[in-house]
Design an enzyme around this catalytic site. Structure first.
Site, PDB file in Angstrom:
ATOM      1  N   HIS A 274       0.823  -1.211   0.000  1.00 55.42           N
ATOM      2  CA  HIS A 274       0.000   0.000   0.000  1.00 55.42           C
ATOM      3  C   HIS A 274       0.860   1.265   0.000  1.00 55.42           C
ATOM      4  CE1 HIS A 274      -3.535  -2.424   0.820  1.00 55.42           C
ATOM      5  NE2 HIS A 274      -2.938  -2.954   1.872  1.00 55.42           N
TER       6      HIS A 274
ATOM      7  N   THR B  86      -6.148   4.492   6.753  1.00 52.06           N
ATOM      8  CA  THR B  86      -6.348   3.228   6.043  1.00 52.06           C
ATOM      9  C   THR B  86      -7.165   2.324   6.963  1.00 52.06           C
ATOM     10  OG1 THR B  86      -4.287   2.329   6.962  1.00 52.06           O
ATOM     11  CG2 THR B  86      -4.142   3.345   4.764  1.00 52.06           C
TER      12      THR B  86
END
Ligand SMILES: *[C@@H]1O[C@H](CO)[C@@H](O)[C@H](O)[C@H]1NC(C)=O
Ligand SMILES: *[C@@H]1O[C@H](CO)[C@@H](O)[C@H](O)[C@H]1NC(C)=O
Ligand SMILES: *[C@@H]1O[C@H](CO)[C@@H](O)[C@H](O)[C@H]1NC(C)=O
Ligand SMILES: [Zn+2]
Length: 304
Positions: A87, A223
């Site tokens: 990510h 996130t």
């Protein structure tokens, strides 16, 4: 009934691939759950104190308690484990690096740092200032000294303290970032990693005198699971990198092999939260100057 529907929905999402991802990955045809669906991955992502946010500077309030921070261990060089975690790029930090002051309740110790960026040096920060998106944003993730892990700190509504910095494009390259930028080329694929030699946190952030202006608000991880346990500090002064250095982050890849770009969550609603700013000292000084000039204008003798 509700439970049944949400179970059914969750099952569908799972069939489609419940892995969370950024909007850029959805746009690229990725089989994953973009920001609009993060609440199906973790319910907290639909919470009322989410991050990032757009900071509207004229709506921020000065707070005299937001004094300069004291940093410990930021000048010490360390061997940083750096990895592409699928990510972002993350560097593990030594817990001996600490930050205190700035109205933080206790000292916080460093855990890791990571970045959020756009495409080839284009807009890519998570927070925006008066609607402006910077090319990149650094998050130094810290936890209260008393905790042993991020997971433990997330159970405390102020357990995590993130120091956020914006980047700006400069003509010349920033030599202090060479170690990180050069490492990117060896960690293109998720799970690949290497070790940085001789980096210090001080090399990566602005000088102390440029860290007295900052914004403060209560928010979340940006996130999933979007846990609302973060005391956010966003510094006003930026870090300079050349276009080439900023663009180097776009050579990293997501798990599907596509370029790792647009790694930022859209801004979230404030829902009544207040954003504060440091620097009431500046207001105080200008008030004194104003009083002084008024006194001299009306011809009163000035005290020595
Ligand atoms: C999406 O991924 C899931 C598992 O990760 C898989 O079962 C499904 O077939 C994929 N869907 C498409 C359209 O590729
Ligand atoms: C680091 O990379 C090596 C292979 O180069 C791999 O075996 C190891 O699992 C990786 N470590 C982590 C924590 O990703
Ligand atoms: C954050 O939340 C705590 C606890 O509710 C509160 O005391 C503090 O004033 C809040 N800070 C900001 C910057 O809003
Ligand atoms: Zn982040």
């Amino acid at each position: 009934m509700n439970l049944l529907i949400s179970f059914f929905f969750a099952t569908i999402v799972n069939i489609q691939g419940a892995d969370w991802c950024y909007q850029s990955q959805v746009t690229c045809g990725g089989n994953c759950t973009g920001p609009d669906g993060w609440a199906t991955v973790a319910g907290t992502c639909d919470g009322r104190a989410q991050s990032p946010i757009n900071i509207v500077t004229r709506r921020t309030l000065p707070d005299g308690r937001l004094t300069p921070f004291t940093f410990t261990g930021y000048q010490e060089a360390f061997h940083g484990f750096i990895t592409n975690n699928g990510h972002t790029v993350q560097v593990d930090l030594p817990a001996t690096a600490k930050v205190q002051g700035g109205d933080l309740a206790v000292p916080y110790k460093a855990v890791q740092l990571h970045l959020h960026w756009g495409k080839d040096g284009g807009p890519g920060s998570e927070h925006t200032i008066d609607g402006e998106r910077y090319p990149m944003e650094l998050h130094i993730v810290n936890i209260k000294e008393e905790y042993n892990s991020l997971a433990e700190a997330l159970k405390d509504t102020a357990g995590v303290g993130v120091l956020g910095f914006f980047y700006e494009e400069s003509r010349s390259s920033n030599k202090k970032y060479d170690a990180i930028v050069n490492a990117l080329n060896t960690i293109k694929h998720p799970s690949s990693n290497t070790t940085l030699s001789e980096v210090s946190l001080d090399m990566l952030i602005p000088s102390r005198s440029k860290m007295t202006s900052y914004f403060r608000y209560n928010g979340s991880l940006t996130t999933p699971a979007c846990v609302e346990s973060v005391v956010w500090t966003m510094f006003e002064n930026t870090i300079s990198l050349s276009r080439q250095q900023l663009a180097a982050f776009s050579q990293l890849q997501f798990a599907d092999g596509k370029p790792m770009v647009g790694t930022y969550r859209p801004v979230q609603l404030l829902n009544g939260r207040q954003v504060y700013r440091s620097g009431s000292q500046v207001v105080l000084v200008s008030t004194l100057l104003l009083i002084t000039s008024v006194i001299s204008a009306i011809g009163l003798p000035l005290p020595n």
